[in-house]
Design an enzyme around this catalytic site. Sequence first.
Site, PDB file in Angstrom:
ATOM      1  N   HIS A 198      -3.141   3.202  10.721  1.00 28.19           N
ATOM      2  CA  HIS A 198      -1.999   3.414  11.605  1.00 28.19           C
ATOM      3  C   HIS A 198      -2.422   4.287  12.779  1.00 28.19           C
ATOM      4  O   HIS A 198      -3.520   4.829  12.817  1.00 28.19           O
ATOM      5  CB  HIS A 198      -0.796   4.010  10.854  1.00 28.19           C
ATOM      6  CG  HIS A 198      -0.904   5.447  10.474  1.00 28.19           C
ATOM      7  ND1 HIS A 198       0.167   6.191  10.047  1.00 28.19           N
ATOM      8  CD2 HIS A 198      -1.961   6.300  10.460  1.00 28.19           C
ATOM      9  CE1 HIS A 198      -0.205   7.416   9.794  1.00 28.19           C
ATOM     10  NE2 HIS A 198      -1.501   7.523  10.031  1.00 28.19           N
ATOM     11  N   CYS A 201      -4.501  12.037  15.470  1.00 28.67           N
ATOM     12  CA  CYS A 201      -3.740  10.960  14.817  1.00 28.67           C
ATOM     13  C   CYS A 201      -3.276   9.920  15.827  1.00 28.67           C
ATOM     14  O   CYS A 201      -2.787   8.857  15.442  1.00 28.67           O
ATOM     15  CB  CYS A 201      -2.541  11.529  14.073  1.00 28.67           C
ATOM     16  SG  CYS A 201      -3.019  12.576  12.702  1.00 28.67           S
ATOM     17  N   HIS A 241      -6.533   5.014  12.573  1.00 29.07           N
ATOM     18  CA  HIS A 241      -7.349   5.581  11.491  1.00 29.07           C
ATOM     19  C   HIS A 241      -6.682   5.176  10.183  1.00 29.07           C
ATOM     20  O   HIS A 241      -5.546   4.700  10.185  1.00 29.07           O
ATOM     21  CB  HIS A 241      -7.420   7.112  11.621  1.00 29.07           C
ATOM     22  CG  HIS A 241      -6.079   7.755  11.522  1.00 29.07           C
ATOM     23  ND1 HIS A 241      -5.238   7.878  12.596  1.00 29.07           N
ATOM     24  CD2 HIS A 241      -5.400   8.270  10.463  1.00 29.07           C
ATOM     25  CE1 HIS A 241      -4.106   8.455  12.215  1.00 29.07           C
ATOM     26  NE2 HIS A 241      -4.173   8.687  10.916  1.00 29.07           N
ATOM     27  N   HIS A 289      -5.729   5.507   5.835  1.00 29.14           N
ATOM     28  CA  HIS A 289      -5.399   6.369   4.697  1.00 29.14           C
ATOM     29  C   HIS A 289      -5.427   5.534   3.422  1.00 29.14           C
ATOM     30  O   HIS A 289      -5.098   4.344   3.445  1.00 29.14           O
ATOM     31  CB  HIS A 289      -3.985   6.944   4.819  1.00 29.14           C
ATOM     32  CG  HIS A 289      -3.809   7.888   5.953  1.00 29.14           C
ATOM     33  ND1 HIS A 289      -4.253   9.184   5.930  1.00 29.14           N
ATOM     34  CD2 HIS A 289      -3.239   7.720   7.166  1.00 29.14           C
ATOM     35  CE1 HIS A 289      -3.954   9.780   7.070  1.00 29.14           C
ATOM     36  NE2 HIS A 289      -3.335   8.914   7.850  1.00 29.14           N
ATOM     37  N   ASP A 346      -0.753  -3.424   2.207  1.00 27.24           N
ATOM     38  CA  ASP A 346      -2.139  -3.144   1.823  1.00 27.24           C
ATOM     39  C   ASP A 346      -3.112  -3.843   2.770  1.00 27.24           C
ATOM     40  O   ASP A 346      -2.973  -5.041   3.048  1.00 27.24           O
ATOM     41  CB  ASP A 346      -2.379  -3.615   0.384  1.00 27.24           C
ATOM     42  CG  ASP A 346      -3.721  -3.138  -0.155  1.00 27.24           C
ATOM     43  OD1 ASP A 346      -4.151  -2.029   0.207  1.00 27.24           O
ATOM     44  OD2 ASP A 346      -4.329  -3.888  -0.953  1.00 27.24           O
ATOM     45  N   HIS A 347      -4.089  -3.065   3.260  1.00 24.94           N
ATOM     46  CA  HIS A 347      -5.098  -3.576   4.202  1.00 24.94           C
ATOM     47  C   HIS A 347      -4.480  -4.113   5.497  1.00 24.94           C
ATOM     48  O   HIS A 347      -4.991  -5.055   6.095  1.00 24.94           O
ATOM     49  CB  HIS A 347      -6.016  -4.616   3.531  1.00 24.94           C
ATOM     50  CG  HIS A 347      -6.959  -4.003   2.546  1.00 24.94           C
ATOM     51  ND1 HIS A 347      -6.535  -3.447   1.368  1.00 24.94           N
ATOM     52  CD2 HIS A 347      -8.298  -3.824   2.578  1.00 24.94           C
ATOM     53  CE1 HIS A 347      -7.574  -2.962   0.710  1.00 24.94           C
ATOM     54  NE2 HIS A 347      -8.656  -3.168   1.424  1.00 24.94           N
ATOM     55  N   GLU A 383      -0.082  10.737   1.768  1.00 32.11           N
ATOM     56  CA  GLU A 383      -0.992  10.226   2.782  1.00 32.11           C
ATOM     57  C   GLU A 383      -2.404  10.720   2.486  1.00 32.11           C
ATOM     58  O   GLU A 383      -3.394  10.112   2.868  1.00 32.11           O
ATOM     59  CB  GLU A 383      -0.537  10.708   4.162  1.00 32.11           C
ATOM     60  CG  GLU A 383      -0.734   9.689   5.238  1.00 32.11           C
ATOM     61  CD  GLU A 383      -0.117  10.135   6.542  1.00 32.11           C
ATOM     62  OE1 GLU A 383       0.604   9.321   7.141  1.00 32.11           O
ATOM     63  OE2 GLU A 383      -0.335  11.292   6.956  1.00 32.11           O
TER      64      GLU A 383
HETATM   65 NI    NI Z   1      -2.626   9.186   9.693  1.00 38.94          NI
END
Ligand code: NI
Length: 135
Positions: free
Chosen positions: A14, A33, A39, A41, A79-80, A124
């Site tokens: 995200h 961020c 990036h 998580h 997911d992914h 997160e």
């Molecule tokens: Ni983040």
Amino acid sequence: MVYVTRKAHFSASHRLYNPAWSDAKNDAVFGKCSNPHGHGHNYELEVTVVGKVPDDTGMVIDLKKLSDIVEQEIVEKVDHKHLNLDVDFLKGFVPTAENIAKAFWQILQGKITDGRLYSIKLFESENNFVEYRGE
Ligand code: NI
């Protein structure tokens, strides 16, 4: 009342970015961020349902059923994925853990009919998590 929790995991990318702001303001508020290419998580999700324990089944909600709902309604959709770009129900939000947890609540609330949805916890990272319990 008994609280029943199912855990799930997903990995997603995200970017914290508000398109109504300048890049400079996004950078000032969100820092790294807000890096343009995002990036990732490894998220952990905990979905808790509360209810009375019925005499006949002894289960507030069948955990297999709860697991299937969380898998189909949430994990398969995020997911992914890139949460800013790929997930319809996250469009129009800055995809912070807060907003993601609220969006998950909206989806799961209508799907859980045994007991009632009590909380969504979204980790997160090991140290950072949010919890949402509805309005
Ligand atoms: Ni983040």
